[in-house]
Design an enzyme around this catalytic site. Structure first.
Site, PDB file in Angstrom:
ATOM      1  CB  SER A 128      -0.932  -0.016   1.259  1.00 32.83           C
ATOM      2  OG  SER A 128      -1.382   1.330   1.367  1.00 32.83           O
ATOM      3  CG  HIS A 141      -3.979  -1.543  -1.433  1.00 29.83           C
ATOM      4  ND1 HIS A 141      -5.210  -2.113  -1.738  1.00 29.83           N
ATOM      5  CD2 HIS A 141      -4.113  -0.861  -0.408  1.00 29.83           C
ATOM      6  CE1 HIS A 141      -6.163  -1.674  -0.678  1.00 29.83           C
ATOM      7  NE2 HIS A 141      -5.625  -1.217  -0.085  1.00 29.83           N
ATOM      8  CG  ASP A 182      -5.036   2.361   1.370  1.00 40.20           C
ATOM      9  OD1 ASP A 182      -4.068   1.900   1.901  1.00 40.20           O
ATOM     10  OD2 ASP A 182      -5.940   1.477   1.170  1.00 40.20           O
ATOM     11  CG  MET A 196      -7.665   6.830   3.435  1.00 41.98           C
ATOM     12  SD  MET A 196      -6.723   6.713   4.690  1.00 41.98           S
ATOM     13  CE  MET A 196      -6.303   5.152   4.669  1.00 41.98           C
ATOM     14  CG  HIS A 255      -9.174   0.316  -0.228  1.00 48.25           C
ATOM     15  ND1 HIS A 255      -8.763  -0.112   0.908  1.00 48.25           N
ATOM     16  CD2 HIS A 255     -10.685   0.222   0.018  1.00 48.25           C
ATOM     17  CE1 HIS A 255      -9.741  -0.076   2.061  1.00 48.25           C
ATOM     18  NE2 HIS A 255     -10.722  -0.046   1.559  1.00 48.25           N
ATOM     19  CG  MET A 279     -11.089   3.175   2.633  1.00 43.74           C
ATOM     20  SD  MET A 279      -9.764   3.101   3.649  1.00 43.74           S
ATOM     21  CE  MET A 279      -8.388   3.305   2.277  1.00 43.74           C
ATOM     22  CG  MET A 296     -11.789  -2.768   5.226  1.00 39.93           C
ATOM     23  SD  MET A 296     -10.262  -1.993   4.604  1.00 39.93           S
ATOM     24  CE  MET A 296      -9.252  -1.691   6.167  1.00 39.93           C
ATOM     25  N   GLY A 316      -8.569   3.899   7.735  1.00 39.75           N
ATOM     26  CA  GLY A 316      -8.267   5.235   8.008  1.00 39.75           C
ATOM     27  C   GLY A 316      -6.538   5.275   8.257  1.00 39.75           C
ATOM     28  CG  PHE A 317      -4.934   6.140  10.642  1.00 43.68           C
ATOM     29  CD1 PHE A 317      -6.227   6.288  11.052  1.00 43.68           C
ATOM     30  CD2 PHE A 317      -4.380   7.435  10.422  1.00 43.68           C
ATOM     31  CE1 PHE A 317      -6.785   7.479  11.312  1.00 43.68           C
ATOM     32  CE2 PHE A 317      -5.141   8.801  10.449  1.00 43.68           C
ATOM     33  CZ  PHE A 317      -6.262   8.792  10.993  1.00 43.68           C
ATOM     34  N   GLY A 364      -0.378   0.790  10.031  1.00 42.68           N
ATOM     35  CA  GLY A 364       0.344   0.518  11.115  1.00 42.68           C
ATOM     36  C   GLY A 364      -0.409   0.026  12.346  1.00 42.68           C
ATOM     37  CG  ASP A 369      -6.605  -2.853   3.081  1.00 39.94           C
ATOM     38  OD1 ASP A 369      -7.086  -2.198   2.504  1.00 39.94           O
ATOM     39  OD2 ASP A 369      -5.334  -3.133   3.520  1.00 39.94           O
ATOM     40  N   GLY A 370      -4.863  -4.774   6.081  1.00 43.32           N
ATOM     41  CA  GLY A 370      -4.930  -4.229   7.460  1.00 43.32           C
ATOM     42  C   GLY A 370      -4.114  -5.193   8.408  1.00 43.32           C
ATOM     43  N   GLY A 371      -3.112  -4.662   8.731  1.00 44.25           N
ATOM     44  CA  GLY A 371      -2.352  -5.483   9.758  1.00 44.25           C
ATOM     45  C   GLY A 371      -1.613  -6.758   9.299  1.00 44.25           C
ATOM     46  N   GLY A 378       1.236  -2.499   4.101  1.00 46.25           N
ATOM     47  CA  GLY A 378       1.592  -1.143   4.079  1.00 46.25           C
ATOM     48  C   GLY A 378       2.973  -1.190   4.948  1.00 46.25           C
ATOM     49  CB  SER A 379       3.271  -0.213   8.531  1.00 45.74           C
ATOM     50  OG  SER A 379       2.251  -1.334   9.097  1.00 45.74           O
TER      51      SER A 379
HETATM   52  C1  DX5 Z   1      -6.246   1.413   5.805  1.00 47.26           C
HETATM   53  C2  DX5 Z   1      -5.846   0.838   4.335  1.00 47.26           C
HETATM   54  C3  DX5 Z   1      -4.857  -0.233   4.319  1.00 47.26           C
HETATM   55  C4  DX5 Z   1      -3.473   0.063   5.068  1.00 47.26           C
HETATM   56  C5  DX5 Z   1      -2.665  -0.983   5.184  1.00 47.26           C
HETATM   57  O1  DX5 Z   1      -7.319   2.151   5.916  1.00 47.26           O
HETATM   58  O2  DX5 Z   1      -7.083   0.436   3.832  1.00 47.26           O
HETATM   59  O3  DX5 Z   1      -4.570  -0.760   3.182  1.00 47.26           O
HETATM   60  O4  DX5 Z   1      -3.086   1.281   4.327  1.00 47.26           O
HETATM   61  O5  DX5 Z   1      -1.704  -0.594   5.990  1.00 47.26           O
HETATM   62  P1  DX5 Z   1      -1.009  -1.583   6.934  1.00 47.26           P
HETATM   63  O6  DX5 Z   1      -0.442  -2.847   6.174  1.00 47.26           O
HETATM   64  O7  DX5 Z   1       0.071  -0.924   7.750  1.00 47.26           O
HETATM   65  O8  DX5 Z   1      -2.122  -1.973   8.098  1.00 47.26           O
HETATM   66 ZN    ZN Z   2      -6.513  -0.288   1.888  1.00 49.73          ZN
END
Ligand code: DX5
Ligand code: ZN
Length: 217
Positions: free
Chosen positions: A9, A34, A36, A38, A67, A69, A138, A143-144, A146, A176-178, A198-199
């Site tokens: 991401s 990916h 994001d 927002m 994606h 949001m 998700m 939204g974020f 990490g 998607d996420g963590g 992402g992170s």
């Molecule tokens: C969160 C995003 C995810 C996020 C994933 O709202 O949709 O794509 O960027 O980042 P990590 O992998 O750090 O959770």
């Molecule tokens: Zn995403």
């Protein structure tokens, strides 16, 4: 199953050096990017708009997994597809007439995706599964980056995979996420086809090895 698609991401990249982030993604042999989007309304954060997709499109041939949001995403479908989105994913929770939006994404030439937040059951997607190419589950509250993966999300992946096989459908299941080395195995075994990261990707000392580990290669 054939190996998992990895989709770093760009949200976790340095926004003052997006080109560097794209190079890192390509050098790591990721399959997708990916992106994001927002709006500060559907989610509390604001990221970027269609121009980021357009400029990224001009720099890479990797599929762009966009994606949204965004509330009332129907306002922007044409713009993101014109900008170069390959997969365009909207949230079930972001507009009433989701079925219509999914149809318009496909009519406008992109692959439609449907995303659900942690509080939305997989069952709630049943009327749309015939019409999508991607179901994005998700595993954090959007939204974020990490954040830590919400374990219930693994169950939801397995549920989606079961419904898919029961109905003989072929949409891809994206998580998607963590996502990281620790959570990836359980997600793959539950039936995930695409892993967004992402992170963990942008913090990895060896991004190529990290993606190989993620996809179980
Ligand atoms: C969160 C995003 C995810 C996020 C994933 O709202 O949709 O794509 O960027 O980042 P990590 O992998 O750090 O959770
Ligand atoms: Zn995403």
């Amino acid at each position: 199953n054939n190996s998992v698609i990895t989709a770093p991401s760009i949200l976790a990249a340095d926004f003052a050096d997006v080109a560097g982030g794209l190079r890192r993604i390509e050098d790591a042999c990721a399959q997708w990017i990916h992106m994001d989007v927002m709006d500060g309304d559907f989610v509390p954060n604001i990221s970027f708009g269609p121009k980021m997709v357009q400029d990224t499109r001009a720099r890479t041939s990797l599929p762009l997994d966009v994606h949204l949001m965004v509330n009332q995403p129907e306002r922007y479908i044409a713009e993101f597809i014109a900008a170069g989105a390959d997969y365009l994913t909207v949230h079930l929770e972001s507009t009433v007439h989701v079925h219509r939006v999914i149809q318009s994404i496909r009519q406008d030439g992109a692959r439609p995706g449907l995303a659900i937040v942690p509080s939305t059951p997989v069952r709630a997607t049943e009327e749309l599964l015939d019409d999508i190419d991607l179901l994005l589950i998700m595993t954090v509250n959007p939204g974020f980056g990490g954040q830590a993966l919400i374990p219930r999300g693994i169950e939801k992946v397995a549920q989606a995979a079961q419904i898919r096989s029961d109905r003989g459908l072929s949409f891809k299941i994206s998580v998607d996420g963590g996502v990281n080395r620790e959570t990836a195995r359980a997600l793959r075994e539950a039936g995930a086809d695409v892993l967004v990261s992402g992170s963990a990707f942008f913090n990895s000392p060896d991004p190529a090895q990290y993606l190989r580990d993620l996809s179980g290669r």
